[in-house]
Design an enzyme around this catalytic site. Structure first.
Site, PDB file in Angstrom:
ATOM      1  N   GLY A 196       0.835  -1.206   0.000  1.00  0.00           N
ATOM      2  CA  GLY A 196       0.000   0.000   0.000  1.00  0.00           C
ATOM      3  C   GLY A 196       0.862   1.245   0.000  1.00  0.00           C
ATOM      4  O   GLY A 196       2.059   1.192  -0.305  1.00  0.00           O
ATOM      5  N   GLY A 201       2.345   2.691   5.442  1.00  0.00           N
ATOM      6  CA  GLY A 201       3.523   1.841   5.657  1.00  0.00           C
ATOM      7  C   GLY A 201       4.237   2.204   6.957  1.00  0.00           C
ATOM      8  O   GLY A 201       4.677   1.336   7.710  1.00  0.00           O
ATOM      9  N   GLU A 218       5.718  -3.264   0.721  1.00  0.00           N
ATOM     10  CA  GLU A 218       5.659  -3.095  -0.741  1.00  0.00           C
ATOM     11  C   GLU A 218       4.926  -1.791  -0.993  1.00  0.00           C
ATOM     12  O   GLU A 218       3.699  -1.744  -0.972  1.00  0.00           O
ATOM     13  CB  GLU A 218       4.919  -4.289  -1.380  1.00  0.00           C
ATOM     14  N   CYS A 252       1.306   0.031  -9.294  1.00  0.00           N
ATOM     15  CA  CYS A 252       2.428   0.602  -8.528  1.00  0.00           C
ATOM     16  C   CYS A 252       3.671   0.787  -9.379  1.00  0.00           C
ATOM     17  O   CYS A 252       4.477   1.666  -9.107  1.00  0.00           O
ATOM     18  CB  CYS A 252       2.743  -0.300  -7.338  1.00  0.00           C
TER      19      CYS A 252
HETATM   20  P1  NAD Z   1      -5.399   0.858   0.458  1.00  0.00           P
HETATM   21  O1  NAD Z   1      -6.172   2.090   0.723  1.00  0.00           O
HETATM   22  O2  NAD Z   1      -6.100  -0.372  -0.009  1.00  0.00           O
HETATM   23  O3  NAD Z   1      -4.565   0.553   1.781  1.00  0.00           O
HETATM   24  C1  NAD Z   1      -3.723  -0.576   1.870  1.00  0.00           C
HETATM   25  C2  NAD Z   1      -4.096  -1.390   3.095  1.00  0.00           C
HETATM   26  O4  NAD Z   1      -3.816  -0.638   4.262  1.00  0.00           O
HETATM   27  C3  NAD Z   1      -5.585  -1.739   3.142  1.00  0.00           C
HETATM   28  O5  NAD Z   1      -5.720  -3.108   3.461  1.00  0.00           O
HETATM   29  C4  NAD Z   1      -6.131  -0.828   4.219  1.00  0.00           C
HETATM   30  O6  NAD Z   1      -7.205  -1.402   4.926  1.00  0.00           O
HETATM   31  C5  NAD Z   1      -4.948  -0.611   5.125  1.00  0.00           C
HETATM   32  N1  NAD Z   1      -4.976   0.670   5.792  1.00  0.00           N
HETATM   33  C6  NAD Z   1      -5.331   1.858   5.260  1.00  0.00           C
HETATM   34  N2  NAD Z   1      -5.193   2.847   6.165  1.00  0.00           N
HETATM   35  C7  NAD Z   1      -4.731   2.269   7.309  1.00  0.00           C
HETATM   36  C8  NAD Z   1      -4.356   2.757   8.598  1.00  0.00           C
HETATM   37  N3  NAD Z   1      -4.455   4.040   8.920  1.00  0.00           N
HETATM   38  N4  NAD Z   1      -3.914   1.863   9.508  1.00  0.00           N
HETATM   39  C9  NAD Z   1      -3.801   0.562   9.197  1.00  0.00           C
HETATM   40  N5  NAD Z   1      -4.133   0.055   7.993  1.00  0.00           N
HETATM   41  C10 NAD Z   1      -4.589   0.877   7.055  1.00  0.00           C
HETATM   42  O7  NAD Z   1      -4.300   1.093  -0.621  1.00  0.00           O
HETATM   43  P2  NAD Z   1      -3.451   2.379  -0.946  1.00  0.00           P
HETATM   44  O8  NAD Z   1      -2.544   2.715   0.182  1.00  0.00           O
HETATM   45  O9  NAD Z   1      -4.290   3.422  -1.595  1.00  0.00           O
HETATM   46  O10 NAD Z   1      -2.590   1.677  -2.129  1.00  0.00           O
HETATM   47  C11 NAD Z   1      -2.021   2.364  -3.133  1.00  0.00           C
HETATM   48  C12 NAD Z   1      -0.530   2.449  -2.886  1.00  0.00           C
HETATM   49  O11 NAD Z   1       0.004   1.145  -2.817  1.00  0.00           O
HETATM   50  C13 NAD Z   1       0.209   3.157  -3.993  1.00  0.00           C
HETATM   51  O12 NAD Z   1       1.191   3.966  -3.417  1.00  0.00           O
HETATM   52  C14 NAD Z   1       0.851   2.020  -4.753  1.00  0.00           C
HETATM   53  O13 NAD Z   1       2.010   2.387  -5.452  1.00  0.00           O
HETATM   54  C15 NAD Z   1       1.138   1.056  -3.655  1.00  0.00           C
HETATM   55  N6  NAD Z   1       1.224  -0.314  -4.178  1.00  0.00           N
HETATM   56  C16 NAD Z   1       2.416  -0.937  -4.089  1.00  0.00           C
HETATM   57  C17 NAD Z   1       2.549  -2.196  -4.633  1.00  0.00           C
HETATM   58  C18 NAD Z   1       3.845  -2.944  -4.567  1.00  0.00           C
HETATM   59  O14 NAD Z   1       3.833  -4.129  -4.869  1.00  0.00           O
HETATM   60  N7  NAD Z   1       4.939  -2.322  -4.194  1.00  0.00           N
HETATM   61  C19 NAD Z   1       1.453  -2.825  -5.235  1.00  0.00           C
HETATM   62  C20 NAD Z   1       0.243  -2.139  -5.277  1.00  0.00           C
HETATM   63  C21 NAD Z   1       0.136  -0.883  -4.739  1.00  0.00           C
END
Ligand code: NAD
Length: 464
Positions: A196, A201, A218, A252
């Site tokens: 995410g 992270g 990731e 991503c």
């Molecule tokens: P998202 O909103 O789905 O969040 C990711 C996870 O984190 C979810 O399961 C969510 O429930 C949890 N989450 C969200 N806020 C939280 C908090 N405050 N506390 C605890 N858990 C929480 O996804 P996103 O963050 O919008 O994802 C997009 C990002 O992910 C982009 O930056 C993208 O580049 C990155 N990404 C990376 C990869 C990789 O393989 N490196 C793959 C896909 C996406």
């Protein structure tokens, strides 16, 4: 099998408590069980390709071919690869024992970490849950899966399918959003695998630090694409457009922005226009081959970038259907937010550079990207790029395709994440590689024991 130092923490609540008890019983260590679970995972995907496609059509308007290409193909290949290599990966690997350790033998013995928490993101909502689950199973772990609540239908499907196919003693799905994830993160897992954004992270890593739990992060970031004067322009245009438009740019490792040498700029933009026409026709907003933006929040965020530069191609949107045309922006000022934040959508700023060195120094001035791409036929430029640019993953003369090679580890570096998976890298990531030395008793090597002497020191220096 049970060991005192792994005793169940008192704070464990379901489902973690049950999974940990079964992990401690040794259930997940059996190689044939691991192989069988991987087989079940494959069957789960194969039996439900149509339901998966329909959930992804609901969440992202994902065309069936993209469902296969972006989600299933990689998973099938990873499962097959893991099953083929499982025995050899799990086997203790003998390493050389130096003279000072003789008589003796040494080995690296992989052991499972325990119960792994896998937190997925919404953009490839099947792949980002099942992908880390494959090495978790192969390495002999139990796991709690937390699919992203943002991809609503896919999260429901994951929650229904996993218990129907996998051993419920070792695997559980928890659905929900921030509150539920926060509650999970308060518990002591043995590894956390998070995909995410970087801000969350940091939350994950801070929660893990409380229990000294290792993490794989990731994350994302701005993946640059550098095109020089020697590039094969039609091929570069076709591949960049494909990589940017897949999942409507919500990938991503999508090319986030393009740096192009001045001579190549106009031909590249014109070739990208032709490719858009060829792939998605005149009316890209209604193309059946083109995804929608996941929700209104992201739709509005992306529209906010549109006035930060000149629109060379595209620019239209349809709020009702959450579609934004693939859009090429030029003349974007250096301080514009679109050049600072990860775009994560179908907008592509194209900036001019004077030379490949200029481009490399621009890339190096930002956070280390998850992926970096170079289009050049000059081998010296290719070497300069691979030597001087630090990125999680790299592709020369293409985008994204390193994902198709199971032996290439996948993961970020610096701001784009830590830890790697896919193939053996994933197995190692979710194992502890235990160092085991077994000593013979005779002959004893007296030189290490007191009383010390000048002769012993000399011998140590010579043979140690
Ligand atoms: P998202 O909103 O789905 O969040 C990711 C996870 O984190 C979810 O399961 C969510 O429930 C949890 N989450 C969200 N806020 C939280 C908090 N405050 N506390 C605890 N858990 C929480 O996804 P996103 O963050 O919008 O994802 C997009 C990002 O992910 C982009 O930056 C993208 O580049 C990155 N990404 C990376 C990869 C990789 O393989 N490196 C793959 C896909 C996406």
């Amino acid at each position: 099998m049970n060991t005192e130092h792994n005793a169940m923490p008192e704070s464990d609540t379901p489902p973690l408590a049950g999974l940990r008890a079964h992990f401690e019983s040794g259930l997940t260590r059996d190689l044939s069980w691991r192989d069988q679970q991987l087989g079940q995972l494959e069957a789960m995907l194969k039996d439900h390709e149509a339901q998966i496609a329909s959930a992804l059509a609901h969440d992202l308007d994902k065309p069936e071919q993209e469902v296969f290409l972006g989600e299933l193909a990689l998973l099938y290949s990873e499962i097959k690869y893991a099953r083929r290599h499982l025995k050899s990966w799990a086997k203790p690997r003998r390493v050389r024992t130096p003279l000072v350790g003789q008589p003796g033998k040494s080995a690296v013995v992989p052991e499972p970490r325990g119960v792994v928490l896998i937190i997925g993101a919404w953009n490839y909502p099947i792949q980002l849950i099942v992908g880390p689950l494959i090495p978790a199973i192969a390495a002999g772990n139990a796991a709690v899966l937390k699919p992203s609540e943002v991809a609503t239908e896919t999260a429901k499907l994951v929650a229904a399918l996993i218990p129907a196919y996998l051993d419920e003693r070792a695997f559980a799905v928890v659905t929900g959003a921030v509150e539920e994830t926060t509650a999970l993160l308060a518990q002591r897992f043995d590894h956390i695998f998070y995909t995410g954004g970087g801000e969350v992270g940091k939350v994950v890593m801070a929660a893990a630090a409380k229990h000294l739990t290792p993490v794989t992060l990731e994350l994302g970031g701005k993946s640059p694409c550098l095109v020089d004067d020697t590039a094969d322009i039609p091929s570069a245009a076709r591949r960049i457009i494909w990589g940017k438009c897949l999942n409507a740019g919500q990938t991503c490792i999508a090319p986030d922005y393009v740096l192009v040498t001045r001579h190549a700029r106009a031909p590249l933009i014109s070739a990208m226009g032709k490719e858009l026409e060829r792939m998605y026709g005149d009316d890209r907003l209604t193309s059946a081959d083109y995804c929608k933006i996941i929700n209104e929040r992201h739709f509005d965020r992306l529209l906010g970038y549109l006035n930060e530069g000149e629109i060379a191609i595209g620019g239209r949107s349809d709020r009702e259907r959450l579609k934004i045309e693939p859009t090429i922006l030029t003349d974007v000022p250096d301080n514009a937010p679109i050049l600072k934040e990860e775009i994560f959508g179908p907008l592509l700023p194209v900036m001019s550079i004077d030379s490949i060195d200029h481009g490399i120094s621009q890339i190096r001035s930002g956070d280390k990207p998850l992926a970096a791409y170079l289009f050049s036929t000059d081998p010296h430029h290719q070497t300069r790029f691979t030597d001087q640019v630090s990125a999680g993953n790299m592709c020369i003369n293409d985008v994204l395709m390193f994902m198709s090679v199971p032996e290439l580890p996948f993961g970020g570096v610096g701001g784009s994440g830590m830890g790697q998976y896919h193939g053996r890298a994933g197995f190692n990531e979710l194992s502890h590689l235990k160092a085991v030395m077994t000593r013979g008793r005779f002959p004893e090597t007296w030189i290490r024991f007191a009383p010390y002497s000048a002769l012993k020191t000399r011998l140590l220096k010579l043979f140690g």
